[in-house]
Design a protein around this motif. Structure first.
Motif, PDB file in Angstrom:
ATOM      1  N   THR A  26       0.839  -1.202   0.000  1.00 42.12           N
ATOM      2  CA  THR A  26       0.000   0.000   0.000  1.00 42.12           C
ATOM      3  C   THR A  26       0.875   1.254   0.000  1.00 42.12           C
ATOM      4  OG1 THR A  26      -1.558  -1.255   1.318  1.00 42.12           O
ATOM      5  CG2 THR A  26      -1.949   1.100   1.174  1.00 42.12           C
ATOM      6  N   LEU A  27       1.917   1.198   0.807  1.00 39.47           N
ATOM      7  CA  LEU A  27       2.794   2.374   0.880  1.00 39.47           C
ATOM      8  C   LEU A  27       3.513   2.600  -0.456  1.00 39.47           C
ATOM      9  CD1 LEU A  27       4.079   4.664   2.425  1.00 39.47           C
ATOM     10  CD2 LEU A  27       5.796   3.062   3.262  1.00 39.47           C
ATOM     11  N   ASN A  28       4.016   1.512  -1.034  1.00 42.40           N
ATOM     12  CA  ASN A  28       4.663   1.637  -2.348  1.00 42.40           C
ATOM     13  C   ASN A  28       3.707   2.263  -3.353  1.00 42.40           C
ATOM     14  OD1 ASN A  28       7.035   0.473  -1.538  1.00 42.40           O
ATOM     15  ND2 ASN A  28       6.571  -1.561  -2.330  1.00 42.40           N
ATOM     16  N   ALA A  29       2.468   1.760  -3.343  1.00 37.27           N
ATOM     17  CA  ALA A  29       1.483   2.262  -4.312  1.00 37.27           C
ATOM     18  C   ALA A  29       1.215   3.746  -4.073  1.00 37.27           C
ATOM     19  CB  ALA A  29       0.189   1.463  -4.204  1.00 37.27           C
ATOM     20  N   ALA A  30       1.109   4.114  -2.812  1.00 29.86           N
ATOM     21  CA  ALA A  30       0.832   5.519  -2.487  1.00 29.86           C
ATOM     22  C   ALA A  30       1.940   6.416  -3.031  1.00 29.86           C
ATOM     23  CB  ALA A  30       0.698   5.686  -0.974  1.00 29.86           C
ATOM     24  N   ARG A  31       3.172   5.984  -2.845  1.00 28.19           N
ATOM     25  CA  ARG A  31       4.301   6.813  -3.291  1.00 28.19           C
ATOM     26  C   ARG A  31       4.461   6.785  -4.802  1.00 28.19           C
ATOM     27  NH1 ARG A  31       8.861   5.136   0.985  1.00 28.19           N
ATOM     28  NH2 ARG A  31       8.349   6.695   2.569  1.00 28.19           N
ATOM     29  N   SER A  32       4.383   5.579  -5.355  1.00 29.27           N
ATOM     30  CA  SER A  32       4.580   5.452  -6.796  1.00 29.27           C
ATOM     31  C   SER A  32       3.498   6.224  -7.544  1.00 29.27           C
ATOM     32  CB  SER A  32       4.539   3.975  -7.193  1.00 29.27           C
ATOM     33  OG  SER A  32       4.661   3.834  -8.577  1.00 29.27           O
ATOM     34  N   PHE A  33       2.273   6.132  -7.040  1.00 28.43           N
ATOM     35  CA  PHE A  33       1.163   6.835  -7.682  1.00 28.43           C
ATOM     36  C   PHE A  33       1.469   8.328  -7.815  1.00 28.43           C
ATOM     37  CE2 PHE A  33      -2.616   9.409  -7.311  1.00 28.43           C
ATOM     38  CZ  PHE A  33      -3.377   8.929  -8.374  1.00 28.43           C
ATOM     39  N   GLN A  34       1.933   8.901  -6.693  1.00 26.92           N
ATOM     40  CA  GLN A  34       2.200  10.348  -6.687  1.00 26.92           C
ATOM     41  C   GLN A  34       3.246  10.736  -7.728  1.00 26.92           C
ATOM     42  OE1 GLN A  34       3.186  11.004  -2.570  1.00 26.92           O
ATOM     43  NE2 GLN A  34       1.204  11.982  -2.179  1.00 26.92           N
ATOM     44  N   THR A  35       4.292   9.905  -7.832  1.00 25.71           N
ATOM     45  CA  THR A  35       5.356  10.230  -8.786  1.00 25.71           C
ATOM     46  C   THR A  35       4.907   9.950 -10.220  1.00 25.71           C
ATOM     47  OG1 THR A  35       6.700   9.138  -7.115  1.00 25.71           O
ATOM     48  CG2 THR A  35       7.867  10.000  -9.011  1.00 25.71           C
ATOM     49  N   PHE A  36       4.275   8.790 -10.401  1.00 28.55           N
ATOM     50  CA  PHE A  36       3.893   8.360 -11.750  1.00 28.55           C
ATOM     51  C   PHE A  36       2.934   9.371 -12.390  1.00 28.55           C
ATOM     52  CE2 PHE A  36       2.646   4.127 -14.098  1.00 28.55           C
ATOM     53  CZ  PHE A  36       3.525   4.439 -15.116  1.00 28.55           C
ATOM     54  N   VAL A  37       1.950   9.797 -11.622  1.00 29.09           N
ATOM     55  CA  VAL A  37       0.943  10.720 -12.180  1.00 29.09           C
ATOM     56  C   VAL A  37       1.602  12.040 -12.599  1.00 29.09           C
ATOM     57  CG1 VAL A  37       0.100  11.841 -10.056  1.00 29.09           C
ATOM     58  CG2 VAL A  37      -1.483  11.420 -11.911  1.00 29.09           C
ATOM     59  N   ARG A  38       2.667  12.395 -11.933  1.00 30.16           N
ATOM     60  CA  ARG A  38       3.377  13.635 -12.267  1.00 30.16           C
ATOM     61  C   ARG A  38       4.209  13.464 -13.552  1.00 30.16           C
ATOM     62  NH1 ARG A  38       6.331  14.332  -7.433  1.00 30.16           N
ATOM     63  NH2 ARG A  38       8.137  13.467  -8.481  1.00 30.16           N
ATOM     64  N   GLU A  39       4.743  12.271 -13.759  1.00 28.07           N
ATOM     65  CA  GLU A  39       5.662  12.069 -14.886  1.00 28.07           C
ATOM     66  C   GLU A  39       4.970  11.747 -16.204  1.00 28.07           C
ATOM     67  OE1 GLU A  39       8.423  13.066 -14.450  1.00 28.07           O
ATOM     68  OE2 GLU A  39       9.049  12.716 -12.402  1.00 28.07           O
TER      69      GLU A  39
END
Ligand SMILES: Nc1nc2c(ncn2[C@@H]2O[C@H](COP(=O)(O)OP(=O)(O)OP(=O)(O)O)[C@@H](O)[C@H]2O)c(=O)[nH]1
Length: 395
Positions: free
Chosen positions: A147-160
């Protein structure tokens, strides 16, 4: 729409692999190129349809082909270190023939979760084509680190990326069944939905199909502006039939010859009902459709079962429901198909409970970050020390 698809990590690779199969089976032309990137050799070996020379093993010096054990910081590091190897595979793609890149990845693990945003950033720097992401959220029973990985990855991925299409495993898990066991069906669902969407207007050269009103520029315009997207889908079996209203002209005029009236009304009603079902049923990422910034409605099926009146009514209904002034609609005629399918792409959605939940998790995780790091470190140690696990060479 012609895509260069890159599957990052296990989930990403498996989903792209299935897209290649889907494309081949339907004789469509969505996947112009397919690449799989992973730090786990076994995952790459398990793919069936992506060509062997398009499978890239990264991080070999760090994790010896065993994966990163859900450590997504390590996933991001090795993606950066080995980006040239990934670029090597992308160099063989005829980029002038693709409309966009699609980077596909599960966001809960390590390799794809960390690496996919790094790759998206790299692609955006090099190419002018749009770069989209397809991010898979983990099931809520997978544990804290996912869940934590997804939370962090989501934030970065959506920006890139230029737009992040999201599929939530949690919403698709069957009761009483772990997500693990249900991936095949889930992956088929993903490929069917996105296949109809991206397939609109794409047929192999020489295949005879009436001109479709949905083309890749409409998908690109709907996704332009960024943010998060979700997709709704509904279908109904129909009998394909040869009749005079199957021509392009009568489709465009709504087939309104007097003796076609009953048929037309029936076709129109079926379409509007499928549009409602697609929007109000389970979305790839469940959310409130009200407030979506843009939408695209695609009606796919045998041409004699599609009409402009139904699509226009459906489109208007989506306008009312979302409050958006930018709702596009069109058809995707598939002669001989056994069903009519309605696919709705909702772009720029904001009222998404799962994303709010993930953001909350990311905030709370700051408090027990050490515990989570230990969980991920011990995962990694187990993988690397697993010397029994001798793998045959990849190529
Ligand atoms: N829909 C779908 N989700 C999957 C599949 N495999 C894994 N997942 C999801 O994707 C997340 C990431 O898992 P993987 O793709 O195996 O992880 P990875 O990127 O290979 O990273 P590491 O295994 O940690 O090196 C999991 O938490 C699951 O939620 C799949 O086949 N389909």
């Amino acid at each position: 729409m012609k895509l260069a698809m890159i599957g990052f990590g296990q989930a990403g690779g498996k989903i792209v692999d299935k897209f290649v199969e889907y494309d081949r089976q339907r004789n469509s032309d969505i996947v112009r190129a397919a690449v799989a990137v992973n730090s786990a050799k076994a995952d790459l070996l398990g793919l069936e349809n992506i060509p062997k020379d398009q499978r890239v093993l990264i991080g070999q010096s760090r994790v010896k082909g065993h994966g990163v054990g859900a450590d997504n910081e390590l996933g991001a590091e090795i993606a950066e270190e080995d980006i040239d190897e990934v670029q090597g595979a992308i160099d063989s793609i005829p980029v002038h023939e693709v409309d966009a890149f699609l980077v596909v990845s599960g966001l809960g693990g390590g390799t794809g979760s960390g690496g996919a945003p790094v790759l998206a950033k790299h692609l955006k720097r090099i190419y002018t084509e749009p770069v989209y992401g397809l991010g898979i959220l983990p099931g809520s029973d997978e544990g804290g680190i996912y869940t934590l990985n997804a939370a962090r990855s989501f934030q970065t991925f959506v920006r890139e990326v230029d737009n992040l299409l999201v599929f939530d495993n949690d919403a698709w898990r069957k009761t009483g069944e772990s997500v693990q066991g249900g991936y095949d069906e889930i992956n088929q669902e993903i490929v069917n939905r996105f296949g109809v969407l991206f397939g609109a207007g794409e047929v192999k050269d020489g295949q005879e199909v009436a001109e479709s009103v949905v083309d890749s520029s409409e998908i690109i315009n709907t996704l332009a502006g960024g943010g998060v997207s979700t997709v709704g889908y509904a279908s109904e079996g129909v009998e394909p039939r040869e009749n005079k209203s199957s021509g392009l002209l009568s489709r465009l005029t709504g087939g309104d010859e007097p003796d076609d009236n009953l048929d037309t009304a029936h076709t129109t009603n079926r379409i509007t009902s499928l549009v409602r079902k697609a929007a109000l049923g389970r979305l790839t990422l469940p959310c409130e459709i009200e407030g979506a910034e843009r939408a695209l409605l695609v009606l796919a099926g045998p041409p004699e079962h599609l009409n402009r009146k139904g699509i226009e009514r459906g489109r208007k209904w989506i306008e009312e429901q979302t409050g958006s002034m930018e709702v596009r609609g069109g058809d995707y005629p598939i002669p001989g198909a056994g069903k009519v399918a309605s696919v709705i792409l909702l772009s720029g959605v904001t009222n998404v409970p799962r994303i709010k939940e993930l953001q909350q998790v990311a905030i709370e995780a700051q408090d027990n970050i050490e515990e989570i790091r230990q969980e991920s470190d011990s995962n990694l140690e187990n993988l690397i020390n697993d010397d029994e696990d001798e793998l045959e060479s990849l190529f």
